[in-house]
Design a protein around this motif. Structure first.
Motif, PDB file in Angstrom:
ATOM      1  N   LEU A 156      -4.020   4.614   5.621  1.00  0.00           N
ATOM      2  CA  LEU A 156      -3.570   5.669   6.763  1.00  0.00           C
ATOM      3  C   LEU A 156      -3.441   6.887   6.135  1.00  0.00           C
ATOM      4  N   LEU A 157      -2.676   7.449   5.010  1.00  0.00           N
ATOM      5  CA  LEU A 157      -2.748   8.608   4.606  1.00  0.00           C
ATOM      6  C   LEU A 157      -3.484   8.815   3.238  1.00  0.00           C
ATOM      7  N   PRO A 178       5.784   8.925  14.721  1.00  0.00           N
ATOM      8  CA  PRO A 178       4.783   9.605  13.718  1.00  0.00           C
ATOM      9  C   PRO A 178       4.297   8.542  12.957  1.00  0.00           C
ATOM     10  N   ARG A 179       3.233   8.514  12.263  1.00  0.00           N
ATOM     11  CA  ARG A 179       2.395   7.728  11.516  1.00  0.00           C
ATOM     12  C   ARG A 179       3.062   7.551   9.923  1.00  0.00           C
ATOM     13  N   VAL A 180       3.468   8.705   9.827  1.00  0.00           N
ATOM     14  CA  VAL A 180       3.973   8.928   8.175  1.00  0.00           C
ATOM     15  C   VAL A 180       5.343   9.683   8.459  1.00  0.00           C
ATOM     16  N   LEU A 181       6.398   8.915   7.701  1.00  0.00           N
ATOM     17  CA  LEU A 181       7.700   9.823   7.373  1.00  0.00           C
ATOM     18  C   LEU A 181       7.684  10.303   6.005  1.00  0.00           C
ATOM     19  N   LEU A 218       1.648  30.065 -11.832  1.00  0.00           N
ATOM     20  CA  LEU A 218       2.420  28.632 -12.128  1.00  0.00           C
ATOM     21  C   LEU A 218       1.569  27.350 -11.201  1.00  0.00           C
ATOM     22  N   THR A 219       1.123  26.544 -11.773  1.00  0.00           N
ATOM     23  CA  THR A 219       0.396  25.680 -11.051  1.00  0.00           C
ATOM     24  C   THR A 219       1.453  24.616 -10.782  1.00  0.00           C
ATOM     25  N   ALA A 220       1.915  24.471  -9.289  1.00  0.00           N
ATOM     26  CA  ALA A 220       2.995  23.644  -8.915  1.00  0.00           C
ATOM     27  C   ALA A 220       2.407  22.291  -8.722  1.00  0.00           C
ATOM     28  N   ALA A 221       1.184  22.212  -8.558  1.00  0.00           N
ATOM     29  CA  ALA A 221       0.568  20.874  -8.164  1.00  0.00           C
ATOM     30  C   ALA A 221      -1.027  21.001  -8.490  1.00  0.00           C
ATOM     31  N   ASP A 222      -1.197  19.955  -9.449  1.00  0.00           N
ATOM     32  CA  ASP A 222      -2.782  20.099  -9.745  1.00  0.00           C
ATOM     33  C   ASP A 222      -3.454  18.737  -9.580  1.00  0.00           C
ATOM     34  N   ARG A 223      -4.289  18.821  -8.657  1.00  0.00           N
ATOM     35  CA  ARG A 223      -5.025  17.907  -8.492  1.00  0.00           C
ATOM     36  C   ARG A 223      -4.375  16.578  -8.068  1.00  0.00           C
ATOM     37  N   VAL A 224      -3.616  16.590  -7.200  1.00  0.00           N
ATOM     38  CA  VAL A 224      -2.796  15.252  -6.923  1.00  0.00           C
ATOM     39  C   VAL A 224      -3.351  14.382  -5.626  1.00  0.00           C
ATOM     40  N   SER A 225      -3.771  13.235  -6.105  1.00  0.00           N
ATOM     41  CA  SER A 225      -4.358  12.369  -5.213  1.00  0.00           C
ATOM     42  C   SER A 225      -3.496  11.109  -5.042  1.00  0.00           C
ATOM     43  N   PHE A 226      -3.596  10.633  -3.782  1.00  0.00           N
ATOM     44  CA  PHE A 226      -2.981   9.095  -3.632  1.00  0.00           C
ATOM     45  C   PHE A 226      -3.418   8.798  -2.373  1.00  0.00           C
ATOM     46  N   THR A 227      -3.102   7.514  -1.924  1.00  0.00           N
ATOM     47  CA  THR A 227      -3.266   6.746  -0.791  1.00  0.00           C
ATOM     48  C   THR A 227      -2.175   5.847  -0.269  1.00  0.00           C
ATOM     49  N   VAL A 228      -1.846   5.887   1.134  1.00  0.00           N
ATOM     50  CA  VAL A 228      -0.863   5.042   1.640  1.00  0.00           C
ATOM     51  C   VAL A 228      -1.228   4.291   2.609  1.00  0.00           C
ATOM     52  N   PRO A 229      -1.014   3.023   2.587  1.00  0.00           N
ATOM     53  CA  PRO A 229      -1.636   2.288   3.805  1.00  0.00           C
ATOM     54  C   PRO A 229      -0.622   2.301   4.773  1.00  0.00           C
ATOM     55  N   ARG A 230      -1.178   1.725   6.102  1.00  0.00           N
ATOM     56  CA  ARG A 230      -0.412   1.796   7.203  1.00  0.00           C
ATOM     57  C   ARG A 230       1.056   0.719   6.935  1.00  0.00           C
ATOM     58  N   GLY A 231       2.243   1.394   7.186  1.00  0.00           N
ATOM     59  CA  GLY A 231       3.418   0.502   7.059  1.00  0.00           C
ATOM     60  C   GLY A 231       3.735   0.549   5.533  1.00  0.00           C
ATOM     61  N   GLY A 232       3.034   1.241   4.655  1.00  0.00           N
ATOM     62  CA  GLY A 232       3.328   1.131   3.187  1.00  0.00           C
ATOM     63  C   GLY A 232       4.421   2.352   2.819  1.00  0.00           C
ATOM     64  N   SER A 233       4.820   2.199   1.555  1.00  0.00           N
ATOM     65  CA  SER A 233       5.733   3.182   1.100  1.00  0.00           C
ATOM     66  C   SER A 233       5.448   3.447  -0.265  1.00  0.00           C
ATOM     67  N   LEU A 234       5.452   5.018  -0.439  1.00  0.00           N
ATOM     68  CA  LEU A 234       4.903   5.469  -1.789  1.00  0.00           C
ATOM     69  C   LEU A 234       6.173   6.441  -2.302  1.00  0.00           C
ATOM     70  N   ARG A 287       9.531  -1.723   8.834  1.00  0.00           N
ATOM     71  CA  ARG A 287       8.914  -2.917   9.196  1.00  0.00           C
ATOM     72  C   ARG A 287       8.771  -3.052  10.713  1.00  0.00           C
ATOM     73  N   ASP A 288       9.669  -2.821  11.374  1.00  0.00           N
ATOM     74  CA  ASP A 288       9.576  -2.547  13.070  1.00  0.00           C
ATOM     75  C   ASP A 288       8.496  -1.762  13.593  1.00  0.00           C
ATOM     76  N   THR A 289       8.219  -0.381  12.928  1.00  0.00           N
ATOM     77  CA  THR A 289       7.262   0.426  13.540  1.00  0.00           C
ATOM     78  C   THR A 289       5.926   0.524  12.765  1.00  0.00           C
ATOM     79  N   GLU A 290       5.964   0.126  11.606  1.00  0.00           N
ATOM     80  CA  GLU A 290       4.672   0.322  10.759  1.00  0.00           C
ATOM     81  C   GLU A 290       4.681   1.810  10.550  1.00  0.00           C
ATOM     82  N   VAL A 291       5.627   2.520  10.375  1.00  0.00           N
ATOM     83  CA  VAL A 291       5.506   3.879  10.069  1.00  0.00           C
ATOM     84  C   VAL A 291       5.536   3.750   8.340  1.00  0.00           C
ATOM     85  N   ALA A 292       4.404   4.626   7.703  1.00  0.00           N
ATOM     86  CA  ALA A 292       4.419   4.685   6.532  1.00  0.00           C
ATOM     87  C   ALA A 292       5.471   5.603   5.955  1.00  0.00           C
TER      88      ALA A 292
END
Lengths: 282, 333
Positions: free
Chosen positions: A12-13, A177-180, A30-46, A206-211
């Motif tokens: 999803l994300l 929303p799709r993602v919170l 100052l490099t606050a974030a350097d090449r940050v990558s990830f994925t989150v599936p629908r209804g997942g939690s990261l 669980r109810d809304t499948e929001v990630a």
């Protein structure tokens, strides 16, 4: 939408190579974030964990669009959030982006308008997005987060911290929303209230499948409510993967140091000292 | 006994209930005693009475004995000497404890010269020595630095150095590691532990984190609505917590291990100062409450393994570790 239907395994994300550098006074960078990558599936939690200055909040703000990345993209349902579809005006695109990803901040007394009652707060958000802002819809949203008729007519200063955070979550959920994204959203709450909010988030997921993207310094909380974890230090990702693996059998010495520093049954601060020596040696 | 608080009750005009009700608490020399509770439970107020920092117009009954001297009866020079010398307090935010426009060394010299060291040169040497004793590298250079040049953890070390300046016997640590990153918290805790051993300090360690208290302290008091509801040795608190509130706290605190355990929230919310109680303050949130609990004035009941719990249903309550409902494993969607 069709992309999801035809390829249900598509995440999803997708955050890909997110980078943000700030110029400091004196010409340093100052490099606050350097090449940050990830994925989150629908209804997942990261979970995104790290200490102060690790860049976890910068990542959260890039996801939502409060900070523009120097490089990298954020995509929801395969669509890059930075690219405006030709059929959308600027304002419409901004609202559409807001409907995709909503954010809950640490301190609800700051993130909620002190002049608005809970009912009014939700109505404002629903109307802005052209949704049904009737009393029935508002009551249903408040009920979803465990707030009743008395709270509906109350302003933030008449609510407890936990109730305010519930309202902030209800406002975020109002536009489906799709993602919170939750940035330290339970950090300021008493532990008995924190558990109530964590349970609520789990039910909603669980109810809304929001990630959920859960940004936190609290490893125990992240271990409880997330499936995947990203560990950040000084802007870079030092380790990421399934939460049970990253926080159960960490490979990176820094993750081990973080875990060894958490007080628990039979814990000794000297454990952390040893882990620090290993992290420094690595 | 270094600190002996006896039946301390503290009321404010206009408040619906006392801030503290019948609080009794003891700290021995060289002992670390935890004080745990949620916001508004009275932990900080209890610690402040040890310095007699009371709200204006507070009415107080009971006694606060430090080394046998009743702090509540002190005045003038006696109270000043008590605050400056015998007891020191370390707060949560080191940045608000230090003057941002003065060097951290001046902060220490000021404390030293006001507590007996008359010669400024000796005071300076002592200050540098203290900065080294709290684990700061290059203490000579730190002496000349200002608060904005140091990190939060380093500043908390400076504040602890200031607290040690007058060689107190009792240290009150009020959430003094809560604002720090977890790795920094571990460093400060290691420092406090070694200082306690070297100096035979008694320590009252206030925190909202039950797991931290149980891991770091020798004994733990749990407070709720201005009352001590349970008091036990720290190790036993994990395995033999008896009061329903303590058990509720354990069941709702997330842990790194035991992740298959579902968090069991305590229903309701912590009481505010406008809530009044005719009996046990926890009764409305308690899973074991009976109608009689609503009129039972809590009193500490001794526990077989040592310690006390203030609950009238102790005999019928479960014993042993908190039951941990197991989460059904969620299959990956």
């Amino acid at each position: 939408m069709s992309a999801i239907e035809t390829r249900p395994e598509a995440p999803l994300l997708v955050a890909d190579g997110l980078t943000k550098t700030y110029r400091l006074p004196g010409g340093e960078r100052l490099t606050a974030a350097d090449r940050v990558s990830f994925t989150v599936p629908r209804g997942g939690s990261l979970g995104v964990v790290g200490e102060s200055g690790s860049g976890k909040s910068t990542v959260a703000r890039m996801l939502v669009g409060l900070v523009r990345p120097d490089a990298g993209t954020v995509a929801v349902d395969g669509r890059d959030r930075a690219t405006r579809p030709p059929s959308f005006g600027r304002a419409a695109h901004r609202l559409a982006r807001a409907r995709e990803i909503q954010m809950v901040f640490q301190d609800p007394y700051i993130s909620l308008d002190p002049r608005l009652t809970a009912r009014h707060c939700l109505r404002t958000s629903l109307r802005l997005h052209g949704r049904d802002a009737g009393d029935g819809r508002i009551a249903a949203l408040l009920d979803q987060v465990g707030l009743g008729a008395r709270e509906a007519g109350a302003r933030p200063h008449e609510l407890s911290g936990g109730q305010c955070q519930r309202l902030a979550i209800a406002r975020a959920l109002a536009v489906d929303p799709r993602v919170l994204v939750l940035d330290e959203a339970v950090a300021a709450l008493d532990v008995s209230i924190q558990a109530q909010i964590l349970r609520l988030l789990d039910e909603i997921r669980r109810d809304t499948e929001v990630a959920l993207v859960f940004v936190s310094h609290d490893l125990a909380v992240v271990r409880h409510i997330t499936e995947e974890t990203v560990v950040m230090r000084r802007g870079t990702v030092v380790e990421q993967g399934p939460t049970s693996r990253v926080l159960g059998a960490p490979e990176d010495p820094y993750t081990r140091l973080l875990l060894a520093s958490v007080p628990r049954r039979g814990w000794d601060p000297a454990d952390a000292e040893r882990a620090r020596a290993e992290a420094d040696a690595a | 006994m270094l600190l002996d608080i006896q039946n301390l009750t503290l009321g404010l005009p206009g408040a619906a209930r006392p801030l503290l009700a019948e609080v009794s608490l003891r700290v021995g020399a060289g002992e670390t005693v935890g004080l745990v509770g949620e916001s508004g439970s009275g932990k900080s107020t209890t610690a402040k009475t040890v310095l007699r920092l009371l709200p204006e117009a507070a009415s107080v009954t009971g006694r606060v004995l430090v080394d046998g001297t009743d702090v509540l009866a002190l005045d003038g020079a006696g109270l000043r000497a008590h605050r400056a010398g015998t007891v020191a307090m370390v707060h949560q935010d080191p940045r608000s404890a230090l003057n941002p426009v003065r060097r951290v060394g001046d902060f220490l010299v000021e404390r030293l010269t006001s507590t007996g060291t008359t010669d400024r040169r000796t005071a300076r040497a002592k200050a540098v020595e203290l900065l080294g004793a709290v684990g700061l590298s290059e203490p000579e250079r730190r002496f000349g630095q200002r608060p904005h040049e140091l990190s939060g953890g380093m500043l908390q070390r400076v504040v602890i150095a200031g607290a040690l300046a007058a060689e107190p016997r009792l240290l009150l640590a009020d959430e003094s590691t809560s604002a720090l990153d977890v790795t920094t918290q571990a460093e400060i805790l290691a420092l406090l532990r070694s200082l306690r051993e070297q100096r035979d300090l008694g320590m009252l360690f206030i925190t909202h984190d039950l797991h931290l208290a149980a891991a770091f302290c020798d004994r733990v008091y749990v407070m709720y609505a201005g009352r001590v509801v349970e008091q036990q040795e720290a190790d036993r608190l994990f395995t033999h917590a008896r009061h329903p509130y303590t058990r509720g706290l354990l069941a709702c605190s997330p842990e790194l291990e035991d992740i298959d355990r579902a968090l069991e929230p305590i229903p309701g919310r912590p009481p505010s100062l406008s809530d009044t109680f005719t009996g046990c303050p926890f009764a409305t949130r308690c899973p074991h409450a009976e109608p009689e609990c609503g009129t039972w004035i809590p009193e500490p009941v001794p526990l077989p393994g040592g310690g006390t719990a203030a609950c009238r249903r102790l005999a019928d309550l479960p014993e042993g570790p908190v039951e941990q409902p197991v989460l059904a494993k969620r299959s990956p969607a």
